[in-house]
Design a protein around this motif. Structure first.
Motif, PDB file in Angstrom:
ATOM      1  N   SER A 242       1.107   0.407  -9.448  1.00 53.42           N
ATOM      2  CA  SER A 242       1.018  -1.039  -9.564  1.00 53.42           C
ATOM      3  C   SER A 242       0.046  -1.627  -8.544  1.00 53.42           C
ATOM      4  CB  SER A 242       2.400  -1.666  -9.398  1.00 53.42           C
ATOM      5  OG  SER A 242       2.977  -1.211  -8.192  1.00 53.42           O
ATOM      6  N   HIS A 243      -0.353  -0.824  -7.556  1.00 45.90           N
ATOM      7  CA  HIS A 243      -1.308  -1.301  -6.557  1.00 45.90           C
ATOM      8  C   HIS A 243      -2.496  -0.359  -6.529  1.00 45.90           C
ATOM      9  CE1 HIS A 243       2.704  -2.654  -5.326  1.00 45.90           C
ATOM     10  NE2 HIS A 243       2.084  -3.781  -5.068  1.00 45.90           N
TER      11      HIS A 243
ATOM     12  N   GLU B  54       3.756   5.653  -5.598  1.00 47.63           N
ATOM     13  CA  GLU B  54       3.621   5.671  -7.063  1.00 47.63           C
ATOM     14  C   GLU B  54       2.532   6.629  -7.508  1.00 47.63           C
ATOM     15  OE1 GLU B  54       2.870   1.641  -8.097  1.00 47.63           O
ATOM     16  OE2 GLU B  54       5.004   1.135  -8.283  1.00 47.63           O
TER      17      GLU B  54
ATOM     18  N   THR C  86      -5.093  -0.190  -4.316  1.00 47.97           N
ATOM     19  CA  THR C  86      -5.669   0.293  -3.066  1.00 47.97           C
ATOM     20  C   THR C  86      -4.519   0.760  -2.192  1.00 47.97           C
ATOM     21  OG1 THR C  86      -5.507  -1.854  -2.030  1.00 47.97           O
ATOM     22  CG2 THR C  86      -7.616  -1.312  -3.043  1.00 47.97           C
ATOM     23  N   PHE C  87      -4.808   1.681  -1.328  1.00 49.22           N
ATOM     24  CA  PHE C  87      -3.796   2.089  -0.363  1.00 49.22           C
ATOM     25  C   PHE C  87      -4.557   2.637   0.822  1.00 49.22           C
ATOM     26  CE2 PHE C  87      -4.713   5.462  -3.211  1.00 49.22           C
ATOM     27  CZ  PHE C  87      -4.767   6.595  -2.444  1.00 49.22           C
ATOM     28  N   SER C  88      -3.853   2.834   1.919  1.00 48.91           N
ATOM     29  CA  SER C  88      -4.591   3.312   3.078  1.00 48.91           C
ATOM     30  C   SER C  88      -3.922   4.543   3.642  1.00 48.91           C
ATOM     31  CB  SER C  88      -4.670   2.218   4.144  1.00 48.91           C
ATOM     32  OG  SER C  88      -3.443   2.100   4.806  1.00 48.91           O
TER      33      SER C  88
ATOM     34  N   ALA D  71      -0.707   4.151   4.967  1.00 48.93           N
ATOM     35  CA  ALA D  71      -0.499   2.755   4.576  1.00 48.93           C
ATOM     36  C   ALA D  71       0.034   1.942   5.747  1.00 48.93           C
ATOM     37  CB  ALA D  71       0.448   2.676   3.383  1.00 48.93           C
TER      38      ALA D  71
ATOM     39  N   GLN E 254     -11.569  -2.604   4.493  1.00 50.04           N
ATOM     40  CA  GLN E 254     -10.413  -1.757   4.191  1.00 50.04           C
ATOM     41  C   GLN E 254      -9.999  -0.927   5.396  1.00 50.04           C
ATOM     42  OE1 GLN E 254      -8.873  -1.574   1.160  1.00 50.04           O
ATOM     43  NE2 GLN E 254     -10.412  -1.791  -0.443  1.00 50.04           N
TER      44      GLN E 254
ATOM     45  N   GLY F 293      -5.523   4.185 -10.472  1.00 44.57           N
ATOM     46  CA  GLY F 293      -4.785   2.927 -10.478  1.00 44.57           C
ATOM     47  C   GLY F 293      -3.939   2.740 -11.724  1.00 44.57           C
TER      48      GLY F 293
ATOM     49  N   GLU G 298       0.828  -1.206   0.000  1.00 46.41           N
ATOM     50  CA  GLU G 298       0.000   0.000   0.000  1.00 46.41           C
ATOM     51  C   GLU G 298       0.861   1.254   0.000  1.00 46.41           C
ATOM     52  OE1 GLU G 298      -2.461  -0.648   3.356  1.00 46.41           O
ATOM     53  OE2 GLU G 298      -4.031  -1.520   2.111  1.00 46.41           O
TER      54      GLU G 298
END
Lengths: 416, 429, 233
Positions: B370-371, A266, B373-375, A363, B193, B366, A260
């Motif tokens: 490369s990912h 990114e 979802t994130f938090s 994250a 999530q 997205g 995450e």
């Protein structure tokens, strides 16, 4: 020809200066922006490495997903030795990580207990530096525990008081272990203060009946090495030493461990480039406009050049040369601007703590270094410079082409 | 007269369509980008607020006064019917649900985990949170509220190694210090999530939680959902007033009896770091305004100055035949303003259009990463952002452009008005 | 009192290190209804003098009065206002507003004066017809010949009924036939409306028709000749 182009550029001094300052400002700002972003992302990555426990991690297979107390590295000494032989490995630290519930007479509090080897620097976090009360790692007690001050408040205990940790031992049995509070920590992070507990590696192993086994081998590597490549080498090295052992281990890079955070970095990076590109689009409009003007103004002159025997191609080349000179001028002044901005921010730093209340969780990682400075990444700066140069020259292509095509009469009509 | 100035200005702009077009294009990109950014930030922040409040937190929470400093199982209170009634009648309130919350251990014979036990009144909870919508596998708790059943966070279930249909042992230190335990059926798994819920929480019917904690009819928390998210602070204030005089008998930390009141907190009080984040994000948009308009301004300035310089002779004649410097100033100024407004209009159409598209279909960040979802601050964020287009978000960039345009028009307008007609006509600078 | 009274006017410019004496003490008066020309080679000061009278330039010394007002003391705004209401201007070719049509250019000064739309139309349309521009009134300057453009400029100057029209080399850039037609037209209008015309020119066609020619050389009046035959009245 270059000399003529240079003089042409300065024929309209104010116009050229405004254009150069627009480009220089944008380019300089882009450099500073890239520098600050790189630094923030560097901090984020560093915080993620600290939270994960190293750049490369070795656990019992499946531990990272489940955080289960019973997934262990069976022969840590042997594995550690094998890892240390790999080129580029800086240090290998054995840790025990246990999820459990800490109880006092008054209350209970969930914690992650980290068992650390006694030597200084064994934790990526400097536990010693966090001590506000008591002493660490030296302690008068048999089974000392250092707790975040949030936990201490919640449990309503004092130095020397007893606390009981309830956790699942490797055999799956619920085990209760007694500790005495040896030090109170202020980690600088509220949530860490409410969940972090430390003890020494051998105490943790003893009270939980782990024997020699540990939860994690945290590996730091030399700067600038690719984590994925290192993980590959480390995996191979463990394999060489003991094939059976390797079957039961997972080797992770911090990026695979904290996807995450990688995603967040990114995304942030990508959004920055989107903005920079759109902002340059605005500049492109201004450049194209100015060159169009300067070409149309000089249409009679181009007719004269034509009469003097300068062919169309050479007129276009002259306009392009003017553009290249302008681009060079703008890039040089923009670089001076951007580089000074970078140096100033690097020296002074922008303290974001005032905005975020000192810390920020992202994250699953506590970002505690909230002072933004700047980091110079020559590759990225070079790329941005190349991009700016190409954009400027591209935006003058049409005016240059037009200049070579336009008959003076037609141009006058176009212009009036 | 006014129309004449307008006509002159408009026609002068049309005289050089490519130049006006390029300048307006630059302005349009700038304004469009800012409108798009505003809609993006609104959407993104709404997603963060939703992620923070909707899943479990609610917009307002009520606790016993001493619960906030230190959450302990014994700091419970009885939700008396008339108290509940007085809360329910607050304007802007959608629903209120009682909850019990404490830590214990949950597991099987093989393995157990530290777990946050959340007791909910099944019927009321549906109207307050989205926990029931987050069911990934199995089903939500029986509405009867009588079941000896449990719904687990996804990661927690995996850590313990149980699945829907398995039995789960729950052990907790009750309010009186005794050890409560029970055997429950795992009926569902939730995935939200939200790390706290997914990794640590076991949701049980309120009565079951009260039994485990030996709480009788008492609860720890009343969670309120407001009709609209932005009503949180208003509702919190009203509830705070209504509960201001209520006191309950309690045992203090020193063992002596004492009276405590209630704490009412909006989500902004409960998760101040999230609130700060949102405020900071909103205010930092001004940095974008400054950067983007500074650059656009240099573009406008350059073109308008050139266009005025080009017409020196014409302006000389116009002044010679009697147009006052003030009026000429007005004409040149108006040109810049009209051009900027036209560019802004294009920007509103382009930026607004794109924002509306992204509001309807979402914008997928997205593609950059490369990912997907994130938090942030413990809240899971989707990279698929639905924009929110507000009138303010569209108008602000246009209004902010006006002073910029006026500043850019000043130099050309002043130099045109102050030119010396005799030399301008003669072609001298 | 004369319409124009120029007394003791001097004008000195600085061009880098050099002082240029454009006018070195000029006294001249012009009466209402005259059709006169300031003549002389380029650099003689004729355009400077014309600009002084139009309030486009201020004397270094001396005074200029037009219609009893001291124009040489007015500031820019006042001078612009004075020109608007009392003086018409005709310049060399290409002095129309390029984005306005012939009709709009012709009514431009009146529009600045605030004359109502209907009245403007009433005055401009017959005059445009009179100068031979019927059917071309919606054309842009770029669609008109140089002579036609100057006719529009004349209508623009005259339509607001000024007492004085200043024409700075109005026939420059025009062929002689067109110039002659144009001058005949102005002479006609001078007689019809009694408007005073003051030219600056070295065009023989202009000087032939002018009833008074004031010749300048090096910033001073060299001669002042009246066409006495026609002055007899």
């Amino acid at each position: 020809m270059w000399k003529l182009a240079w003089r042409n550029l300065w024929r309209n001094r104010t116009r050229t200066l405004i254009l150069v300052s627009a480009v220089a400002l944008t380019y300089g700002m882009a450099l500073v922006w890239i520098g600050m972003s790189d630094e923030i992302h560097g901090d984020m990555a560093e915080a993620a490495v600290k939270t994960a426990g190293g750049s490369v991690l070795i656990h019992g297979d499946g531990y990272w997903d489940t955080r289960s107390n019973e997934m262990l590295v069976e022969q840590p000494a042997e594995v550690s030795e094998a890892v240390q032989s790999v080129d580029g490995v800086e240090s290998v630290t054995q840790r025990v990580l246990l999820q459990g519930l800490l109880n006092s007479a008054r209350n209970s509090n969930p914690v992650q207990l980290t068992g650390l080897p006694p030597e200084k620097g064994a934790s990526i976090h400097d536990v010693e530096d966090w001590v506000v009360e008591g002493s660490w790692p030296d302690s008068p007690h048999d089974a000392p525990i250092a707790l975040g001050k949030g936990i201490v408040e919640s449990l309503e205990i004092q130095l020397g008081d007893k606390v009981v940790m309830t956790a699942t031992a490797p055999d799956g049995e619920l085990t209760r272990a007694l500790f005495r509070l040896g030090a109170i920590l202020d980690t600088g992070s509220k949530s860490l203060n409410e969940s972090a507990a430390y003890t020494s590696l051998d105490v943790a192993q003893k009270v939980m009946g782990l024997g020699d086994r540990v939860t994690q081998l945290g590996i730091t590597i030399e700067d600038g090495l690719d984590e994925a490549k290192m993980a590959e080498d480390i995996r191979a090295a463990i394999g060489d030493q003991s094939k059976a052992e390797r079957e039961g281990l997972e080797v992770l890079t911090w990026q695979t461990a904290m996807p995450e955070m990688v995603g967040a970095i990114e995304l942030d990076d990508a959004m920055m480039y989107v903005y920079l590109i759109v902002i340059f689009l605005i500049v492109t409009f201004a450049i194209a406009n100015t060159f169009m003007m300067s070409v149309m103004e000089r249409v009679r002159e181009f007719g004269l050049f034509n009469a003097l025997g300068l062919n169309d191609r050479r007129i276009a080349v002259m306009v392009l040369e003017e553009t290249i000179l302008l681009a060079a001028l703008a890039i040089v002044s923009g670089f001076v601007l951007g580089f000074s901005g970078h140096l100033i921010i690097q020296q002074v730093g922008i303290d974001m703590a005032a905005f975020t209340g000192g810390e920020m969780e992202m994250a699953g990682v506590q970002l505690m270094d909230m002072t933004i400075t700047s980091e110079l990444n020559p590759g990225k700066w070079l790329m941005a410079t190349g991009f700016v140069f190409v954009v400027i020259v591209l935006s003058a292509l049409y005016p240059a082409w037009k200049a070579s095509r336009l008959a003076p009469a037609e141009a006058m009509e176009f212009y009036e | 007269m006014g129309t004449m100035i307008l006509k002159l200005a408009a026609r002068n702009l049309l005289r050089n369509t490519w130049r006006s077009g390029l300048t307006a294009g630059g302005i349009a990109v700038a304004v469009g980008l800012l409108i798009w950014t505003n809609a993006f930030v609104e959407g993104y922040m709404a997603q963060m607020i939703e992620g923070t409040t909707a899943v479990e937190l609610g917009q307002v929470q009520i606790h016993r006064g001493d619960y906030a400093d230190q959450q302990a199982i014994y700091k419970s209170f009885e939700p008396k019917p008339e108290m509940m009634e007085s809360i329910r009648s607050v304007e802007g309130l959608e629903a209120v649900a009682p909850r019990v919350e404490f830590f214990g251990l949950a597991g099987t014979e093989r393995k157990s985990q530290t777990t946050r036990i959340l007791g909910v009144e099944v019927g009321a909870e549906k109207d307050v949170s989205l926990l029931d919508d987050a069911i990934e596998k199995g089903r939500w708790l029986e509405p009867s509220d009588q079941g000896r059943e449990v719904v687990l966070g996804q990661s927690l279930a995996r850590q313990i190694g149980v699945d829907v249909g398995d039995e789960l042992v729950v052990i907790a230190q009750a309010q009186d210090g005794s050890l409560g335990n029970d055997l429950l059926d795992v009926v569902g798994i939730v995935k939200t999530q939200n790390n706290m819920i997914d990794r640590q929480t076991a949701i049980v019917p309120l009565k079951e939680a009260q039994f485990l904690g030996a709480l009788g009819g008492e609860v720890h928390e009343l969670a309120i959902r407001t009709k609209k998210p932005d009503q949180a602070e208003a509702v919190a204030n009203t509830v705070r007033q209504r509960l201001a005089d209520r006191r309950i008998e309690a045992i203090g930390d020193d063992g002596e009896p004492k009276k405590v009141g209630f704490t009412v907190q909006s989500w902004q009080d409960l998760v101040p770091e999230m609130n700060q984040m949102i405020q900071m994000s909103k205010s930092s948009i001004w940095i974008y305004y400054i950067i983007i308009y500074l650059i656009a301004a240099l573009g406008i300035l350059n073109t308008q100055r050139m266009s005025a310089l080009e017409r020196r002779r014409e302006f000389g004649v116009i002044q010679a035949i009697g147009m006052s410097p003030g009026r000429l100033f007005g004409v040149v100024m108006l040109e810049t303003v009209i051009l900027s407004l036209f560019g802004a209009l294009l920007g509103v159409l382009a930026g607004g259009g794109l924002s509306i598209y992204h509001a309807a279909y979402g914008f997928d960040m997205g593609i950059f990463a490369s990912h997907d979802t994130f938090s942030m601050l413990g809240v899971g964020m989707s990279a698929h952002v639905y924009f929110i287009v507000t009138l303010e978000g569209v108008l602000q960039p246009v209004l902010a452009l006006l002073p910029v345009a006026i500043l850019c028009g000043l130099w050309p307008a002043l130099s045109s008005a102050n030119l010396d007609p005799a030399s301008a006509i003669a072609g001298r600078q | 009192m004369s319409l124009i009274e120029v007394s003791g006017v001097e004008r000195t410019y600085r061009q880098g290190e050099v002082e240029v004496h454009a006018l070195r003490g000029v006294d001249v008066t012009v009466e209402g209804g005259e059709f006169s020309a300031l003549a002389g080679p380029s650099g003689s000061g004729k355009t400077t003098l014309l600009n002084m009278i139009g309030g486009l330039d201020s004397p270094t010394a001396g005074t200029v009065d037009v219609n009893g007002s001291r124009i040489s003391d007015m500031d820019r705004s006042k001078a612009a206002d004075y020109r608007l209401h009392h003086i018409g201007f005709i310049f060399q070719a290409y002095n129309l507003v390029p984005v306005l049509s012939a009709y709009e250019n012709a009514e431009f000064v009146m529009m600045l004066q605030g004359v109502p739309k209907a009245e403007r139309r009433e005055r401009v349309v017959p005059m445009l017809r009179e100068v031979g521009l019927e059917g071309m009134i919606d054309r842009k300057p770029s669609e008109l010949s140089g002579g036609q453009q100057q006719r529009v400029a004349i209508v623009r100057a005259l339509a607001s009924r000024p007492k004085l029209i200043l024409a700075d080399e109005p026939t420059a850039n025009l062929d002689s036939e067109t110039s002659a037609d144009l001058l005949d037209l102005m002479l006609e209008l001078n007689q019809e409306y009694g408007t005073t015309f003051l030219f600056s020119s070295h065009d023989e066609l202009v000087l032939e028709r002018a009833r008074r020619v004031v010749r300048l050389r090096s910033g001073q009046i060299e001669s002042d000749q009246r066409d006495s035959d026609e002055q007899v009245a």
